[in-house]
Structure formats: C-alpha cells, structure tokens
Design an enzyme around this catalytic site. Structure first.
Site, PDB file in Angstrom:
ATOM      1  N   THR A 120      70.086 -26.284   4.857  1.00 32.09           N
ATOM      2  CA  THR A 120      68.805 -25.670   4.523  1.00 32.09           C
ATOM      3  C   THR A 120      68.236 -25.072   4.557  1.00 32.09           C
ATOM      4  O   THR A 120      68.945 -23.900   4.885  1.00 32.09           O
ATOM      5  CB  THR A 120      68.475 -26.822   5.860  1.00 32.09           C
ATOM      6  OG1 THR A 120      66.731 -26.737   6.196  1.00 32.09           O
ATOM      7  CG2 THR A 120      68.732 -25.444   7.259  1.00 32.09           C
ATOM      8  N   TYR A 144      66.230 -24.418  13.847  1.00 32.43           N
ATOM      9  CA  TYR A 144      67.109 -25.375  13.423  1.00 32.43           C
ATOM     10  C   TYR A 144      67.480 -24.533  12.920  1.00 32.43           C
ATOM     11  O   TYR A 144      68.626 -24.912  12.111  1.00 32.43           O
ATOM     12  CB  TYR A 144      65.498 -26.482  13.314  1.00 32.43           C
ATOM     13  CG  TYR A 144      66.500 -26.628  11.864  1.00 32.43           C
ATOM     14  CD1 TYR A 144      67.260 -28.238  11.866  1.00 32.43           C
ATOM     15  CD2 TYR A 144      66.228 -26.968  10.355  1.00 32.43           C
ATOM     16  CE1 TYR A 144      67.944 -28.893  10.767  1.00 32.43           C
ATOM     17  CE2 TYR A 144      66.323 -27.448   9.164  1.00 32.43           C
ATOM     18  CZ  TYR A 144      67.768 -28.573   9.992  1.00 32.43           C
ATOM     19  OH  TYR A 144      67.730 -29.127   8.717  1.00 32.43           O
TER      20      TYR A 144
END
Ligand code: UFG
Length: 332
Positions: A120, A144
């Site tokens: 990501t 995250y």
C-alpha cells in the site's frame, strides 16, 4: 496441467482479489481462492475453486498449497481500513503481519518460491515529495501502513536469504471503481472508502457524506489521493505475475496513475455522475490520514509495460455507480 498456470489467491473473495481472480480466469489461469469470508463474498469468486480457510490455520494452508501445487501465490487477504487501524492496531498487526508470516512459512514448507504481495501507499506516510517514488523513505503514520511495511520487510529478508524465493510487492494507491461489465465491485457491510460512501449517500443509503478535514495544506484544504481503477490494478497483477514467473528478480511497484484528486473534486464528480446533489458536511480530520498521496508510476509502466485503460475519474465513478445501483436492487 502446466504448473505455471496454477495460482493460489488469498483474499480472492474480497474487492480487489475478486477482480484479479476474474482477470486470471479470463487469462487462462487455474485459480484457487483461499479466503475466510470474513469480509469477502463467496458470490464474488467468478473463476476457479474456493477453500474457506483462515491464514492462522497453518495446517489447512499447507494442505491446500501442497494439493494445489501452484507456481505462485497472490496475497490479498488483509484488513484495510486506515481509521480502524488507528483504533484497533493489534487487529492489523495480527491480520496483516502475523498472518503474512504464517503464509510465508507455509510457502517455505511447500517449496513455493513466488509471491505477489498487496502492499500500500500507506507505507510512505506523509511523503515529502510528490509524486512519491518507490525509493522514497518509508515512514507509515498509521498501523495499517506499518503492518504492511512489516510484511514487505519479511519478504525482502526472505528473498535475500534464499535464492529460490522471489516476490513482487505492489503498493496500491486508492483503488476504486468496479468491473466495467458490472459483474463485480466493492461489497462490504460497512464501507468506509470515500467513493463508495459518496455513491451510497447519493442512493440515500447514508443520510450525508462527511468530508474529513478541510484544513490540509492542499489547494482546497481537503486530502488528495491518486485513484486507480480496480480493473487496471487487476491488469497490473497479471503483468507482475508474468514478470515474476519469467524469472525476474524481486521488486516493488507503485500502482497509481501519477495524478491526484482532492476529496472535494471527487465529491463534485460523484454529484455529476449520479445526478444527485446529496448532502455533504465538513467535519474534523480523520486520524491517520496523510494530506496527499500521488504515485510515481514510471517504474511499473516501464518494467511491466503496464497500460492502464481507465485513467479517468469520471469512468471510475461511473463504473462504481453502475455497481452500486445493482447492489441496491439486489439488497432491496
Ligand atoms: N474521506 C472522507 N469522507 C469519507 C471517507 C473518506 O472525507 O466518508 C476522505 C479521507 O479522509 C481521505 C480520502 O477521503 O482523505 C480517501 O479516504 P479513503 O478512506 O477512501 O481511502 P484512504 O486514503 O484512507 O486509504 C486507501 C486504502 C488504503 C491505502 C490508501 C493509499 O484504503 O489501503 O488508500 O492511498 F493505503
């Protein structure tokens, strides 16, 4: 059966995974999806077979990998919400880091030496330079991003230590849109992503759309993101898989278009595409949100010859809108 055409996809019942499973099937791959269906849907798997299993269940993982004997594994299964990761970090370290470690250990046991990993743009944190290239410093500002970066580290250390293991990490920017033939799209119980929230607000499913922060150091004060169409991202996976299985070294690619849109710009486009002037309220910043993320995407275009077909915010919104209308009819 030529082993090179066999792949296992973890999280293949999820939003991005299901689009990739479909694209793999259409390209002639024999696909097995391994998914615990915690957020994914059985109906979203439009190609190959499904094993319902958890990445924490190493015995089932090893049994599945041994029996199917794939050339490569594409690893999507993960928790994906930035905001939730701030309030519940351990969920992210378990689901994204610990479970990835389980998978890697299972790959070593079963001697499977090729993996594509869903990473990501959140690994960059608040980049100092835009567009952000793969060489930029990695300083995630939320759990995250940190949980995904940890897995990137597992992968690079494993590949360094073992000549028979290679991987490609794809760092996704903001994935959006739906299958242009409306066979698939995002289908979560409580969607948090901007485009999905905006379209569901246009449908009256949510009473209003909140804009999280209007005091960012951007032109209009709202966050900027590089929205990439899910079908182009699926193509990037096929290109990466071909690259990896043809013997190239481990590497990392950003997946984005190289330009961004503010939250306000996305909201205006959502209103245009839907024809609905839905209610919008400005609220405080959401914790963990970087101000702007735009992909440096030279490397993927050059090395993979990746040719996106849907680099158009209106098309992204339009395909997502068609899908949302279909979902609303299904759920009525
Ligand atoms: N936003 C709103 N209102 C909403 C939802 C979102 O204003 O109801 C804003 C957010 O604050 C952010 C932008 O819209 O500024 C985009 O938010 P999303 O939740 O749609 O996406 P994120 O940027 O938080 O995260 C997504 C993926 C991550 C990935 C990241 C990379 O979920 O996996 O993009 O850019 F890391």
């Amino acid at each position: 059966m030529n082993k090179l055409t066999r792949v296992v996809v973890t999280g293949g019942a999820g939003y991005i995974g299901s689009h990739v499973v479909l694209a793999l099937g259409e390209a002639g791959y024999d696909v097995l999806t391994y998914d615990n269906l915690s957020t994914g849907n059985r109906d979203a798997i439009l190609s190959g077979e499904l094993v319902v299993g958890d990445l924490a269940d190493k015995d089932l993982l090893i049994k599945t990998l041994t029996e199917f004997n794939p050339a490569a594994v594409l690893h999507f299964a993960a928790s994906i919400e930035v905001g939730e990761s701030v309030s519940n970090p351990l969920k992210y370290y378990r689901n994204n880091s610990v479970n990835a470690l389980n998978l890697l250990e299972a790959l070593r046991v079963t001697e499977i030496g090729q993996m594509i990993f869903s990473s990501t743009a959140a690994v960059y944190g608040n980049p100092t330079q835009l567009p952000v290239t793969e060489e930029a410093s990695l300083q995630p500002i939320n759990p995250y991003g940190a949980s995904k970066l940890m897995t990137e580290r597992f992968l690079s250390d494993l590949a360094l230590a073992n000549d028979d293991f290679r991987y490609i990490a794809l760092r996704y920017f903001n994935v959006a849109g739906a299958d242009p033939e409306t066979r698939l799209g995002q289908d979560y119980a409580n969607p948090t992503h901007l485009i999905t929230r905006a379209l569901k607000t246009a449908l009256g499913i949510f009473p209003q759309l909140q804009i999280f922060g209007t005091d960012y150091p951007t032109q209009d004060g709202t966050c900027i993101r590089d929205y990439i169409h899910v079908a182009d991202l699926a193509q990037a996976h096929l290109d990466a898989l071909r690259y990896l299985t043809s013997g190239h070294s481990s590497t990392i690619f950003n997946c984005g278009y190289g330009h961004g849109f503010s939250v306000n710009a996305v909201v205006s486009m959502a209103k245009k595409v839907t024809g609905v002037d839905f209610p919008v309220v400005e609220t405080d910043r959401r914790e963990g949100d970087p101000a702007a993320l735009i992909a440096g995407c030279e490397r993927i275009r050059k090395d993979l010859d990746w040719r996106p077909r849907f680099d158009d915010l209106e098309v992204i919104l339009h395909t997502a809108w068609e899908w949302e209308k279909k979902l609303a009819t299904r759920d009525a």
